[in-house]
Scaffold this motif. Structure first.
Motif, PDB file in Angstrom:
ATOM      1  N   ASP A   2      -6.270  -2.491  11.258  1.00 12.18           N
ATOM      2  CA  ASP A   2      -7.017  -1.339  10.754  1.00 12.18           C
ATOM      3  C   ASP A   2      -7.141  -1.459   9.231  1.00 12.18           C
ATOM      4  O   ASP A   2      -6.177  -1.243   8.492  1.00 12.18           O
ATOM      5  CB  ASP A   2      -6.286  -0.053  11.137  1.00 12.18           C
ATOM      6  CG  ASP A   2      -7.032   1.191  10.663  1.00 12.18           C
ATOM      7  OD1 ASP A   2      -8.237   1.063  10.365  1.00 12.18           O
ATOM      8  OD2 ASP A   2      -6.423   2.264  10.590  1.00 12.18           O
ATOM      9  N   LEU A   3      -8.333  -1.804   8.772  1.00 16.66           N
ATOM     10  CA  LEU A   3      -8.548  -2.025   7.344  1.00 16.66           C
ATOM     11  C   LEU A   3      -8.359  -0.753   6.525  1.00 16.66           C
ATOM     12  O   LEU A   3      -7.971  -0.812   5.357  1.00 16.66           O
ATOM     13  CB  LEU A   3      -9.949  -2.593   7.112  1.00 16.66           C
ATOM     14  CG  LEU A   3     -10.186  -4.020   7.629  1.00 16.66           C
ATOM     15  CD1 LEU A   3     -11.624  -4.437   7.381  1.00 16.66           C
ATOM     16  CD2 LEU A   3      -9.232  -5.003   6.972  1.00 16.66           C
ATOM     17  N   ALA A   4      -8.662   0.406   7.120  1.00 17.96           N
ATOM     18  CA  ALA A   4      -8.558   1.661   6.376  1.00 17.96           C
ATOM     19  C   ALA A   4      -7.127   1.885   5.881  1.00 17.96           C
ATOM     20  O   ALA A   4      -6.915   2.289   4.728  1.00 17.96           O
ATOM     21  CB  ALA A   4      -9.005   2.833   7.251  1.00 17.96           C
ATOM     22  N   THR A   5      -6.139   1.617   6.745  1.00 20.13           N
ATOM     23  CA  THR A   5      -4.743   1.806   6.347  1.00 20.13           C
ATOM     24  C   THR A   5      -4.354   0.845   5.231  1.00 20.13           C
ATOM     25  O   THR A   5      -3.767   1.239   4.219  1.00 20.13           O
ATOM     26  CB  THR A   5      -3.807   1.600   7.557  1.00 20.13           C
ATOM     27  OG1 THR A   5      -4.207   2.475   8.610  1.00 20.13           O
ATOM     28  CG2 THR A   5      -2.366   1.895   7.183  1.00 20.13           C
ATOM     29  N   GLY A  12      -4.602   2.596  -3.429  1.00 16.19           N
ATOM     30  CA  GLY A  12      -3.756   3.623  -4.024  1.00 16.19           C
ATOM     31  C   GLY A  12      -2.799   3.035  -5.045  1.00 16.19           C
ATOM     32  O   GLY A  12      -2.659   3.552  -6.165  1.00 16.19           O
ATOM     33  N   LEU A  13      -2.136   1.939  -4.676  1.00 17.10           N
ATOM     34  CA  LEU A  13      -1.227   1.269  -5.611  1.00 17.10           C
ATOM     35  C   LEU A  13      -1.982   0.719  -6.821  1.00 17.10           C
ATOM     36  O   LEU A  13      -1.480   0.766  -7.954  1.00 17.10           O
ATOM     37  CB  LEU A  13      -0.493   0.132  -4.893  1.00 17.10           C
ATOM     38  CG  LEU A  13       0.545   0.548  -3.850  1.00 17.10           C
ATOM     39  CD1 LEU A  13       1.066  -0.670  -3.098  1.00 17.10           C
ATOM     40  CD2 LEU A  13       1.698   1.309  -4.494  1.00 17.10           C
ATOM     41  N   ASN A 196       3.899  10.301  -0.657  1.00 15.04           N
ATOM     42  CA  ASN A 196       2.491  10.690  -0.589  1.00 15.04           C
ATOM     43  C   ASN A 196       1.522   9.541  -0.366  1.00 15.04           C
ATOM     44  O   ASN A 196       0.353   9.783  -0.019  1.00 15.04           O
ATOM     45  CB  ASN A 196       2.110  11.433  -1.879  1.00 15.04           C
ATOM     46  CG  ASN A 196       2.837  12.753  -2.005  1.00 15.04           C
ATOM     47  OD1 ASN A 196       2.577  13.690  -1.271  1.00 15.04           O
ATOM     48  ND2 ASN A 196       3.774  12.831  -2.942  1.00 15.04           N
ATOM     49  N   LEU A 197       1.996   8.293  -0.548  1.00 15.35           N
ATOM     50  CA  LEU A 197       1.115   7.154  -0.309  1.00 15.35           C
ATOM     51  C   LEU A 197       1.485   6.377   0.953  1.00 15.35           C
ATOM     52  O   LEU A 197       0.638   5.730   1.552  1.00 15.35           O
ATOM     53  CB  LEU A 197       1.138   6.206  -1.521  1.00 15.35           C
ATOM     54  CG  LEU A 197       0.142   5.030  -1.480  1.00 15.35           C
ATOM     55  CD1 LEU A 197      -1.296   5.533  -1.395  1.00 15.35           C
ATOM     56  CD2 LEU A 197       0.324   4.132  -2.684  1.00 15.35           C
ATOM     57  N   LEU A 202       1.172   7.721   6.839  1.00 17.88           N
ATOM     58  CA  LEU A 202       1.436   7.002   8.086  1.00 17.88           C
ATOM     59  C   LEU A 202       1.700   7.973   9.232  1.00 17.88           C
ATOM     60  O   LEU A 202       1.241   7.749  10.355  1.00 17.88           O
ATOM     61  CB  LEU A 202       2.640   6.068   7.913  1.00 17.88           C
ATOM     62  CG  LEU A 202       2.382   4.726   7.221  1.00 17.88           C
ATOM     63  CD1 LEU A 202       3.673   3.923   7.122  1.00 17.88           C
ATOM     64  CD2 LEU A 202       1.321   3.916   7.961  1.00 17.88           C
ATOM     65  N   ALA A 203       2.432   9.047   8.957  1.00 18.30           N
ATOM     66  CA  ALA A 203       2.679  10.063   9.990  1.00 18.30           C
ATOM     67  C   ALA A 203       1.371  10.686  10.459  1.00 18.30           C
ATOM     68  O   ALA A 203       1.165  10.888  11.667  1.00 18.30           O
ATOM     69  CB  ALA A 203       3.624  11.140   9.448  1.00 18.30           C
ATOM     70  N   ASN A 204       0.467  10.975   9.517  1.00 17.19           N
ATOM     71  CA  ASN A 204      -0.833  11.543   9.893  1.00 17.19           C
ATOM     72  C   ASN A 204      -1.667  10.559  10.704  1.00 17.19           C
ATOM     73  O   ASN A 204      -2.341  10.940  11.676  1.00 17.19           O
ATOM     74  CB  ASN A 204      -1.598  11.964   8.633  1.00 17.19           C
ATOM     75  CG  ASN A 204      -0.969  13.153   7.940  1.00 17.19           C
ATOM     76  OD1 ASN A 204      -0.231  13.915   8.555  1.00 17.19           O
ATOM     77  ND2 ASN A 204      -1.248  13.318   6.666  1.00 17.19           N
TER      78      ASN A 204
END
Length: 261
Positions: A2-5, A12-13, A196-197, A202-204
């Motif tokens: 999954d590229l989105a993850t 983000g980093l 938050n990153l 990951l839980a969501n």
């Protein structure tokens, strides 16, 4: 994958790093004791909160957030319609041979229950019970990452307190106050960043994946029970399409028209 993850975490980093570089020296943000306090403390507290087997299972479940190997609902409906046509032409016993080529264990189990002549209410009860346990296992995995998301900022604060205590010990030297305060706050930064990153997103994502999987299996249950009831394949198709959003229904219809053409 999954590229989105992956892209979300990397981007983000990258933005956080960019922001640090544009306003200061990134070397000041690299502090091994702070990393050990936040990451080590979060992992240790998670083991205290959950049994080892559950934590290890959650790590396996986490791989679904990075996996893109998902059977679309439209494909499942097409497969069920194929089974319905087979049952209509050759009878329910013919589904036993068709089940051998199906990889999904849940669907295969439902087909075998039908072939064995199990009462429809019992078939529904057995399959829905399995669905409930699948959902519960997924919820436990999500809960572990949510817990880690709440623990990491707390350990960030613990690290900050440790840094402040060390700073107060050398308060007689004013030149050390600024650097010591900076190091003390880095642990809070690490804790907030991890929460938050990584952990909460990951839980969501796992929650979303769980809902998608449960929906697919609910489609299987309704489809199998409709086949067992001897309903017309076209009626079954229309019934199962009700589970899909309008866009997916249109795409499925276009695919079918393309195959027929």
């Amino acid at each position: 994958m999954d590229l989105a993850t992956v892209i979300g975490i990397i981007v983000g980093l990258a933005f956080v790093t960019w922001g640090i570089i544009s306003t200061g020296d990134i070397i000041m943000y690299l502090n091994l004791p702070s990393i050990l306090i936040v990451l080590g403390g979060t992992i240790s507290a998670t083991f205290v909160a959950y049994p080892l087997a559950k934590v290890l299972e959650a790590m396996k479940i986490a791989s679904k957030a990075f996996s893109n190997k998902i059977i679309e609902s439209g494909e499942i409906i097409a497969k069920i319609i194929g089974l319905a046509n087979t049952a209509r032409k050759e009878g329910l016993l013919a589904l036993e041979e068709a089940a051998e080529g199906i990889e999904d264990e849940f669907l295969q189990k439902g087909i075998m229950l039908i072939v064995d002549g199990t009462d429809p209410e019992l078939v529904r009860s057995l399959l829905e019970t399995e669905l409930s346990f699948i959902e519960e296992r997924h919820r436990q995995g999500q809960g572990i990452f949510e817990t880690m998301g709440s623990l990491s900022p707390a350990f960030g604060m613990i690290g900050t307190l440790i840094g402040l205590i060390n700073m107060l010990r050398t308060l007689d030297d004013p030149s050390t106050i600024g650097p010591s305060m900076a190091v003390a706050l880095i642990t809070t930064f690490y804790g907030s960043l991890l929460a938050n990153l990584i952990f909460i997103p990951l839980a969501n994502k796992l929650q979303l994946r769980s809902r998608e999987e449960i929906l697919r299996k609910e489609i299987m249950v309704e489809g199998l029970l409709s086949i067992q009831a001897g309903e017309n394949p076209r009626i079954i198709e229309e019934k199962l399409k009700a589970f899909l959003p309008p866009k997916t229904r249109r795409d499925l219809q276009q695919n079918q028209e393309g195959v027929e053409a």
